[in-house]
Enzyme design. Structure first.
Site, PDB file in Angstrom:
ATOM      1  N   SER A 189      -4.190   2.007   1.572  1.00  0.00           N
ATOM      2  CA  SER A 189      -3.840   2.626   0.315  1.00  0.00           C
ATOM      3  C   SER A 189      -4.725   2.232  -0.860  1.00  0.00           C
ATOM      4  CB  SER A 189      -2.385   2.278  -0.018  1.00  0.00           C
ATOM      5  OG  SER A 189      -2.241   0.894  -0.275  1.00  0.00           O
ATOM      6  N   SER A 234      -4.023  -2.001   4.026  1.00  0.00           N
ATOM      7  CA  SER A 234      -4.421  -1.245   2.833  1.00  0.00           C
ATOM      8  C   SER A 234      -5.651  -1.778   2.101  1.00  0.00           C
ATOM      9  CB  SER A 234      -3.253  -1.165   1.849  1.00  0.00           C
ATOM     10  OG  SER A 234      -2.307  -0.235   2.311  1.00  0.00           O
ATOM     11  N   LYS A 257      -6.440  -2.482  -8.463  1.00  0.00           N
ATOM     12  CA  LYS A 257      -5.522  -1.487  -7.898  1.00  0.00           C
ATOM     13  C   LYS A 257      -4.332  -1.297  -8.827  1.00  0.00           C
ATOM     14  CE  LYS A 257      -3.127  -0.463  -3.514  1.00  0.00           C
ATOM     15  NZ  LYS A 257      -2.775  -0.986  -2.173  1.00  0.00           N
TER      16      LYS A 257
END
Lengths: 93, 457
Positions: free
Chosen positions: B124, B148, B49
């Protein structure tokens, strides 16, 4: 939600000033409307009962020894502007 | 499949080479960082990420503010991946600074859901889940502040684990809400997620919020044994749930979509068939968990994101006017609307006259959630609920109403408020995409949720 719940746009501008974020007029209007809904939703926190909080925490320290850190060049590498090995910023006040 | 032409992949500013297959737009930067020659993850690939620092490879947090930011150091978890023999294959798309539930607040455009084209991958950590779902990486790292990791795992039909607060180092994770977030694994199956957790779990002298009870200089302060050294999480993925007590959190089932409840009930039947017992529990405190989560996360964000001044790094506000004026201009240009919204609401919640009403009461609500979970674990080994109350939304569907988007986090945020571990495992498909089942464990009870989750495969 109705318009009557909207926050005063002047209050949005005030908070944006505190947070150092410029907003355009359209954003101010949109946020005033949305913040009314969101803050009304947060009002439910008024009814939360008191609960004993027992923090299960211990302080963590490290020995005060010198470690290698970033070089000056590495620390400055992402700065938009530098001068004589320093960050270059706008004037203060 | 939304078989987009590569040239039409969404988003400007991505560093994805021509010819690299990324139809869903999972990546922001594609660059290979080879790991050690061998190790437990030898020969495998990991997508990371883009809020996790990679030395020499730009780390944008999905924000225009950091479009050119290149960290001078690696996050601890990235070092651990490379020492374990994994190859990092690139940095994945995400909601800007982790602030979103769909990956649509990214400044670099959205990511399509490989398991449900035309729908969001969740957020996310949407790019990380999409990369695993599309087979672009064997594993991925995400971060979970209020769901997330678990939300995109559920929406993309993969497995995601949010570790107990303090199990995994946050050193090098660009902070959004420090008291809530953890880095964690995503993988196609439970054993894979557990293998990756084995590599990243453990204390880190550079993150004082990791559990430190195996550090020699601190050993006397603790009498427990650190779970990262006494447990091999991958070994716990044995599917043995005979005698396991599962509490179903009714408060988190009642609000869910019918098609989600059907898949959830069917997964519970599978657990019963494997020897688990299932009973209902109620956690009254979850009623104010979303409010508490957003007040705390926004407050912490307003403080954390104050560092983005456009001087030391990030987009410059120029030199017109004084410090405050250029600072405010840099942030107007560098931050997207959701980030501004959260910084402003957090600033408001912490400002004089409102601190007690919002921030203090949110801390009370957080303590209430912790107490409710503690009581529930007196009678249950794990707690179950749907991970998300609905199947994946259509792309663009949820952007206009922020409050509606916040409400979608109802089932995931209580876990972060209580610092607990949770796993999302696939629980079947609907005509709108995959559904996930969430299992929550007691603090440092990762083995139990991994064992229970593996029984559903």
């Amino acid at each position: 939600m109705s318009d009557t719940d909207a926050v005063d746009p002047e209050e949005v501008r005030h908070v944006a000033g505190l947070a150092r974020v410029d907003l355009d007029e359209a954003e101010v209007e949109r946020f005033a409307e949305q913040f009314g809904d969101i803050l009304t939703y947060f009002d439910a926190l008024d009814d939360v009962p008191a609960v004993d909080q027992e923090a299960d925490l211990a302080n963590v320290f490290r020995a005060d020894e010198v470690h290698e850190g970033l070089t000056q060049e590495e620390a400055l590498r992402n700065a938009p502007e530098t001068e004589d090995g320093r960050f270059k910023g706008p004037r203060v006040g | 499949m939304a078989a987009q032409d590569h040239e039409e992949a969404p988003g400007e500013g991505r560093l994805v080479p021509d010819g690299f297959d990324d139809d869903h737009g999972a990546f922001l930067t594609v660059e290979r960082l080879a790991g050690a020659d061998d190790g437990p993850l030898g020969g495998s690939t990991v997508a990371v990420k883009d809020n996790i620092s990679t030395a020499g490879v730009r780390t944008t947090c999905g924000s225009a503010m950091l479009a050119d930011y290149v960290p001078p150091y690696d996050a601890t978890v990235v070092e651990q991946l490379q020492e374990a023999g994994a190859t990092v294959v690139g940095k994945t798309n995400m909601d800007e600074f982790g602030m979103g539930t769909t990956t649509e607040t990214s400044a670099f455009g959205p990511t399509d859901n490989p398991a449900a084209p035309g729908r969001v991958p969740g957020g996310s950590s949407g790019g990380s889940a999409a990369a695993v779902a599309a087979g672009q990486a064997d594993y991925a790292l995400g971060s979970d502040t209020g769901g997330s990791i678990r939300c995109p795992a559920a929406f993309c039909g993969v497995v995601g684990i949010k570790p107990t607060y303090g199990l995994v180092s946050r050193y090098g994770l660009v902070a959004y809400a420090n008291s809530l977030e953890q880095i964690g694994p995503l993988a196609p199956d439970v054993e894979g997620a557990a293998e990756l957790l084995d590599v990243i779990a453990g204390p880190d002298e550079r993150d004082a919020t990791t559990r430190h009870d195996i550090r020699e200089d601190l050993a006397e302060e603790y009498d427990g044994e650190h779970p990262a050294t006494t447990a091999t999480y991958a070994d716990a993925a044995d599917g043995d749930v005979d005698g396991l007590s599962v509490g179903v959190v009714t408060d988190l089932v009642e609000g869910a979509d019918d098609v989600v409840v059907e898949r959830f009930e069917s997964a519970l039947d599978d657990l019963r068939a494997a020897g688990a017992t299932v009973h209902e529990v109620s956690l009254p405190s979850v009623e104010t968990a979303v409010q508490a989560y957003y007040v705390i996360a926004m407050s912490e964000a307003s403080s954390n994101l104050a560092r983005f001044d456009g001087v030391r790094y990030g987009r410059s506000g120029g030199h017109e006017g004084d410090w405050n004026e250029t600072f405010a201009r840099a942030r107007e240009q560098g931050f997207g609307e959701e980030v501004k919204r959260r910084i402003l609401l957090g600033t408001y919640a912490l400002s004089a006259g409102y601190h007690d009403k919002y921030y203090e009461q949110a801390q009370d609500a957080r303590a209430w959630v912790k107490q409710d979970f503690d009581e529930a674990f007196a009678d249950a080994d794990v707690l179950a609920s749907p991970t998300m109350p609905a199947p994946p939304f259509e792309l663009g569907e949820s952007l206009s109403d922020p409050l509606q988007m916040y409400l979608a986090d109802a089932n995931t945020v209580p876990v972060n408020l209580a610092n607990l571990p949770a796993i999302s495992v696939p629980a079947g498909e609907t005509d709108r995409g995959p559904v996930g089942l969430q299992l929550v464990g007691p603090a440092f009870g990762e083995e139990t949720i991994i064992r229970a989750g593996s029984a559903l495969e």
